[in-house]
Design a protein around this motif. Structure first.
Motif, mmCIF file in Angstrom:
data_model
loop_
_atom_site.group_PDB
_atom_site.id
_atom_site.type_symbol
_atom_site.label_atom_id
_atom_site.label_comp_id
_atom_site.label_asym_id
_atom_site.label_seq_id
_atom_site.Cartn_x
_atom_site.Cartn_y
_atom_site.Cartn_z
ATOM 1 N N ALA B 62 -9.798 10.823 -4.967
ATOM 2 C CA ALA B 62 -8.814 9.401 -5.258
ATOM 3 C C ALA B 62 -8.126 9.095 -3.891
ATOM 4 O O ALA B 62 -7.764 7.885 -3.717
ATOM 5 N N GLY B 63 -7.478 9.532 -2.694
ATOM 6 C CA GLY B 63 -7.143 9.243 -1.400
ATOM 7 C C GLY B 63 -8.354 8.309 -0.713
ATOM 8 O O GLY B 63 -7.134 7.065 -0.880
ATOM 9 N N LEU B 64 -9.402 8.140 -1.383
ATOM 10 C CA LEU B 64 -10.070 6.896 -0.727
ATOM 11 C C LEU B 64 -9.588 5.974 -1.883
ATOM 12 O O LEU B 64 -9.593 5.094 -1.365
ATOM 13 N N LYS B 65 -9.640 5.595 -2.945
ATOM 14 C CA LYS B 65 -9.470 4.972 -3.903
ATOM 15 C C LYS B 65 -8.445 4.062 -4.011
ATOM 16 O O LYS B 65 -7.242 2.851 -3.676
ATOM 17 N N TRP B 66 -7.764 5.023 -2.998
ATOM 18 C CA TRP B 66 -6.058 4.964 -2.422
ATOM 19 C C TRP B 66 -5.326 4.062 -1.873
ATOM 20 O O TRP B 66 -5.092 2.752 -1.545
ATOM 21 N N GLU B 67 -6.316 4.536 -0.256
ATOM 22 C CA GLU B 67 -7.085 3.637 0.155
ATOM 23 C C GLU B 67 -7.063 2.131 0.391
ATOM 24 O O GLU B 67 -7.018 1.820 1.370
ATOM 25 N N LEU B 68 -8.003 2.316 0.000
ATOM 26 C CA LEU B 68 -8.608 0.949 -0.624
ATOM 27 C C LEU B 68 -7.836 0.464 -0.966
ATOM 28 O O LEU B 68 -7.548 -1.114 -0.316
ATOM 29 N N ALA B 69 -7.069 0.660 -2.568
ATOM 30 C CA ALA B 69 -6.525 -0.109 -2.699
ATOM 31 C C ALA B 69 -4.796 -1.057 -1.326
ATOM 32 O O ALA B 69 -4.498 -1.663 -2.143
ATOM 33 N N ARG B 70 -4.605 0.186 -0.867
ATOM 34 C CA ARG B 70 -3.292 0.017 -0.074
ATOM 35 C C ARG B 70 -3.665 -0.905 0.936
ATOM 36 O O ARG B 70 -3.116 -2.254 1.526
ATOM 37 N N ASN B 71 -4.724 -0.729 0.908
ATOM 38 C CA ASN B 71 -5.166 -1.663 2.638
ATOM 39 C C ASN B 71 -6.184 -2.850 1.266
ATOM 40 O O ASN B 71 -6.024 -4.241 2.789
ATOM 41 N N ALA B 72 -6.380 -3.030 0.344
ATOM 42 C CA ALA B 72 -6.693 -4.726 0.302
ATOM 43 C C ALA B 72 -5.739 -5.508 0.273
ATOM 44 O O ALA B 72 -4.075 -5.238 0.160
ATOM 45 N N PRO B 73 -6.141 -6.961 0.616
ATOM 46 C CA PRO B 73 -4.902 -8.091 0.753
ATOM 47 C C PRO B 73 -3.553 -8.357 -1.104
ATOM 48 O O PRO B 73 -5.089 -8.182 -2.314
ATOM 49 N N GLY B 74 -3.012 -8.871 -0.549
ATOM 50 C CA GLY B 74 -1.715 -9.013 -1.556
ATOM 51 C C GLY B 74 -0.980 -7.839 -2.186
ATOM 52 O O GLY B 74 -0.817 -7.616 -1.516
ATOM 53 N N THR B 75 0.062 -8.643 -2.779
ATOM 54 C CA THR B 75 1.222 -7.837 -2.601
ATOM 55 C C THR B 75 1.532 -7.750 -3.942
ATOM 56 O O THR B 75 1.927 -6.817 -4.384
ATOM 57 N N GLU B 76 0.737 -7.986 -5.336
ATOM 58 C CA GLU B 76 0.468 -7.566 -6.821
ATOM 59 C C GLU B 76 -0.667 -6.795 -6.571
ATOM 60 O O GLU B 76 -1.873 -6.757 -6.850
ATOM 61 N N ILE B 110 4.951 8.029 -7.248
ATOM 62 C CA ILE B 110 4.182 8.068 -5.204
ATOM 63 C C ILE B 110 3.297 7.337 -5.728
ATOM 64 O O ILE B 110 2.737 6.496 -4.519
ATOM 65 N N ALA B 111 2.015 6.874 -6.882
ATOM 66 C CA ALA B 111 0.886 6.209 -6.385
ATOM 67 C C ALA B 111 1.199 4.898 -5.989
ATOM 68 O O ALA B 111 1.008 3.955 -5.192
ATOM 69 N N GLY B 112 2.458 4.199 -7.130
ATOM 70 C CA GLY B 112 3.405 3.252 -6.965
ATOM 71 C C GLY B 112 3.567 2.969 -5.334
ATOM 72 O O GLY B 112 3.624 1.307 -4.794
ATOM 73 N N TYR B 113 4.340 3.891 -5.474
ATOM 74 C CA TYR B 113 4.866 4.032 -3.833
ATOM 75 C C TYR B 113 3.756 3.748 -2.531
ATOM 76 O O TYR B 113 4.186 2.730 -1.204
ATOM 77 N N ALA B 114 2.695 4.680 -2.516
ATOM 78 C CA ALA B 114 2.267 4.493 -1.880
ATOM 79 C C ALA B 114 0.830 3.418 -1.488
ATOM 80 O O ALA B 114 0.553 3.024 -0.550
ATOM 81 N N ILE B 115 0.783 2.831 -2.959
ATOM 82 C CA ILE B 115 -0.405 1.266 -2.312
ATOM 83 C C ILE B 115 1.026 0.785 -2.679
ATOM 84 O O ILE B 115 0.229 -0.723 -2.072
ATOM 85 N N GLY B 116 1.746 0.056 -3.427
ATOM 86 C CA GLY B 116 2.724 -0.755 -2.629
ATOM 87 C C GLY B 116 2.474 -1.328 -4.382
ATOM 88 O O GLY B 116 1.929 -2.733 -4.091
ATOM 89 N N SER B 117 2.922 -0.696 -4.732
ATOM 90 C CA SER B 117 2.751 -1.384 -6.143
ATOM 91 C C SER B 117 4.031 -1.569 -6.964
ATOM 92 O O SER B 117 4.232 0.094 -7.037
ATOM 93 N N GLN B 118 4.645 -2.380 -8.095
ATOM 94 C CA GLN B 118 5.627 -2.536 -8.558
ATOM 95 C C GLN B 118 5.727 -2.264 -10.998
ATOM 96 O O GLN B 118 6.085 -2.231 -10.838
ATOM 97 N N THR B 119 4.157 -2.127 -10.440
ATOM 98 C CA THR B 119 4.076 -2.378 -12.325
ATOM 99 C C THR B 119 2.993 -0.924 -12.889
ATOM 100 O O THR B 119 1.592 -0.900 -12.407
ATOM 101 N N GLY B 120 2.917 -0.129 -13.162
ATOM 102 C CA GLY B 120 1.791 1.096 -14.147
ATOM 103 C C GLY B 120 1.757 1.078 -15.698
ATOM 104 O O GLY B 120 3.072 0.036 -15.738
ATOM 105 N N TYR B 121 0.390 0.940 -15.940
ATOM 106 C CA TYR B 121 0.562 1.203 -16.708
ATOM 107 C C TYR B 121 -0.363 2.861 -17.876
ATOM 108 O O TYR B 121 -0.925 3.359 -16.678
ATOM 109 N N ILE B 122 0.231 3.015 -18.717
ATOM 110 C CA ILE B 122 -0.599 3.805 -18.908
ATOM 111 C C ILE B 122 -1.793 3.552 -20.122
ATOM 112 O O ILE B 122 -0.486 2.871 -21.406
ATOM 113 N N TYR B 123 -2.868 3.029 -20.242
ATOM 114 C CA TYR B 123 -3.643 3.053 -21.443
ATOM 115 C C TYR B 123 -4.059 4.165 -22.479
ATOM 116 O O TYR B 123 -4.407 5.461 -21.809
ATOM 117 N N LEU B 124 -2.954 4.343 -23.777
ATOM 118 C CA LEU B 124 -2.998 5.220 -24.476
ATOM 119 C C LEU B 124 -4.549 4.674 -25.543
ATOM 120 O O LEU B 124 -4.185 3.993 -26.594
#
Ligand SMILES: Cc1cc2nc3c(=O)[nH]c(=O)nc-3n(C[C@H](O)[C@H](O)[C@H](O)COP(=O)(O)O)c2cc1C
Ligand code: SF4
Ligand code: FES
Lengths: 149, 402
Positions: B62-76, B110-124
């Motif tokens: 999980a941490g590696l996935k988050w790190e890749l997204a955090r380091n990926a360029p872009g603000t959205e 917490i995930a939003g804070y960590a990767i720098g995201s303002q939008t979350g989705y729950i796919y139910l």
């Protein structure tokens, strides 16, 4: 359910990402996706007709054929099968006089088989519209059906 | 090894409709700690250090996935919770969502804070419509409580298709398209939802996050096995006396779950990981449950001595043929071909040549299918050919045997 017209529905789903939600609401209001709606939806969202058709025929909760007012989905995956879901299907067939994939003449019920609906700890299970029924026995079926018009 | 409640800690303890009961159990303390004491990088370091791996089936760190997204360029960027739970025999996410929606929301924040995201989705998944109101209510309470500063969480409902649980098909479905699997690379952490960096995690994976932030990576790291840290929540069903949801320390023997907790008797075989999982005969009942051995998403289906093995395999393959999205040929044609052959064995009219074709088709699908569905569809065939070869032999048409 308020009977919204197609233009009303189109007005509340304006973006591309709303296509699936729009189709789901049409399904809910009309009981299926009428073929003649497809070109209008495509025009409204600025999408190719083929794409709207493609999405409309992909998901199991959407249907291009008229469905009954109430759609029964009986789970047939392994855990329910181990708990005799076949007996439930037989009971429904007898009560409704139709088989899976069919709709009663009065349009009251459609019967379908489905894969696991996430209630295996209370198998056998089925859904009617949005409601899940669990720990089914043949005896419970008539009363459950009686609750639907 | 004993049962241990980390993920299920609040289930049955709090009232899922009242945020105050959650706050009374250290609710949102992890989020506060993350925001005030840790940088996003430190949050990610903590998750990486914990060794937490994905609980949705694939086991990606999980941490590696988050790190890749955090380091990926872009603000959205986007955070997605995968609550599609379509695997046969799985219902643990349903259990968790219905009893502790707040932990999920805290984890997403917490995930939003960590990767720098303002939008979350729950796919139910559409079948869990009855949880929609509960989840919306929980999101609204978290918002009112001021816990979701800078993050909007939306719920997106599925429309009934197993393959939409696959991460790229799920993203297409959120975008309002057919839920078809995408070619990879690019991978979601760099190009996911609408082409933007996206993390997607299973419900259970996320529920672990607040606990890890509160108690530290070190604490989590000491639970479980070498390569499987923490606990796993299992959904057990089939021929057992006490079906249900059980949380065990990683590495616990299958026997403990099947015989001691669920009270199964006369076990013939167990399918671990649902339809896509591995089939284990009773003599393997002491197998430890972990990523190193068998796990999947933790669906355990028990079959007793009265069940017919070939019948089980046939039904499993039927499931995949029905749920295949049709995008790639090996899976679309392979599942159909296998059904045809397995039907012959069900009837007792198989041939030696059929066995060879089964094996070849299985290998071809595992190697060349585009996604996990096609790659795992032959598992039940492969495992039963290995463990129960005599049963197949016995179904070879009499006229074939010299
Ligand atoms: C056919 C298929 C179905 C899947 N269904 C689900 C599902 O219902 N829920 C889930 O969490 N992951 C599912 N996955 C796994 C996801 O693709 C992905 O690995 C997961 O959401 C990542 O989250 P995690 O790392 O937290 O496990 C599925 C994968 C495949 C190939
Ligand atoms: S393996 Fe099956 S489900 Fe996956 S992309 Fe190919 S056809 Fe679709
Ligand atoms: S198998 Fe029927 S609900 Fe899961």
């Amino acid at each position: 359910m308020a009977d919204k017209s197609l233009p009303q529905l189109l007005a509340s789903y304006r973006e591309r990402k709303h296509l699936l939600a729009l189709l789901k609401e049409i399904q809910e209001v009309y009981g299926y996706l009428p073929g003649e709606f497809i070109p209008e939806i495509a025009r409204s969202l600025g999408l190719p007709v083929a794409e709207v058709y493609g999405v409309g025929t992909f998901y199991s909760f959407l249907s291009a054929r008229l469905q009954g007012r109430n759609v029964i989905r009986v789970c047939k995956s392994a855990p329910c099968w181990l708990k005799n879901c076949e007996l439930i299907v037989e009971t429904l067939k007898r009560e409704l006089g139709i088989g899976p994939g069919e709709t009663t003449r009065d349009g009251r019920f459609s019967l379908q088989l489905t894969n696991c609906i996430g209630a295996c700890d209370q198998a056998p299970a089925m859904m009617i519209n949005d409601t899940t029924y669990v720990d089914l026995t043949p005896e419970k079926i008539p009363e459950i059906l009686g609750g639907y018009k | 090894m004993p049962e241990k409640r980390i993920v299920l800690k609040n289930c049955g303890v709090i009232d899922p409709r009242d945020i105050n009961t959650y706050l009374g159990q250290d609710g949102f303390k992890a989020l506060a700690k993350a925001r005030t004491e840790l940088t996003p990088e430190q949050v990610i370091a903590e998750i990486k250090g914990s060794g937490l791996r994905g609980r949705g089936g694939a086991g990606f760190p999980a941490g590696l996935k988050w790190e890749l997204a955090r380091n990926a360029p872009g603000t959205e960027k986007y955070v997605i919770c995968n609550a599609d739970e379509g695997e046969v025999g799985t219902f643990k996410d349903r259990y968790i969502l219905g009893r502790d929606p707040f932990s999920l929301i805290e984890a997403m924040a917490i995930a939003g804070y960590a990767i720098g995201s303002q939008t979350g989705y729950i796919y139910l998944r559409a079948e869990y419509y009855y949880l929609l109101n509960l989840l919306q209510n929980a999101i609204a309470q978290a918002q009112e409580g001021g816990f979701l500063k800078g993050l909007v969480i939306e719920i997106c409902e599925g429309a009934g298709f197993y393959v939409c649980g696959e991460e790229t098909a799920l993203m297409d479905s959120i975008e309002g398209r057919r839920g078809e699997v995408r070619f990879r690379p690019p991978f979601p952490p760099t190009q996911g939802l609408w082409g933007k960096p996206t993390i997607i995690n299973n419900v259970e994976t996320l529920i672990n996050i607040p606990q890890i932030i509160l108690n530290g990576a070190e604490w989590f790291n000491h639970i479980g096995t070498e390569r499987s840290k923490g606990t796993k929540v299992f959904s057990i069903s089939g021929d057992v006396e006490r079906p249900g949801v059980y949380e065990l320390v990683m590495g616990s023997p299958l026997r403990e779950l099947v015989e001691e907790l669920a009270l199964a008797r006369d076990v013939k075989l167990v399918q671990v990981g649902g339809a896509a999982g591995r089939v284990l005969p009773y003599q393997e009942i002491d197998t430890p449950l972990a990523f190193e051995t068998v796990l999947g998403a933790g669906a355990v289906i028990v079959f007793n001595e009265s069940r017919d093995v070939i019948d089980i395999v046939f039904r499993t393959m039927e499931f995949f043929a029905e749920e295949c999205c049709g995008k790639c040929t090996p899976c679309r044609l392979g599942t159909e071909a296998m059904i045809e052959i397995l039907a012959k064995f069900v009837q007792g009219s198989g041939s030696k040549e059929d066995l060879t074709v089964l094996e070849d088709t299985a290998r071809m699908m595992q190697l060349t299918s585009l996604c996990g569905l096609g790659q795992t569809a032959p598992n039940a065939v492969v495992d039963t050919l290995q463990y129960f070869p005599d049963l197949y032999q016995a179904r070879i048409s009499k006229s074939e045997v010299p």
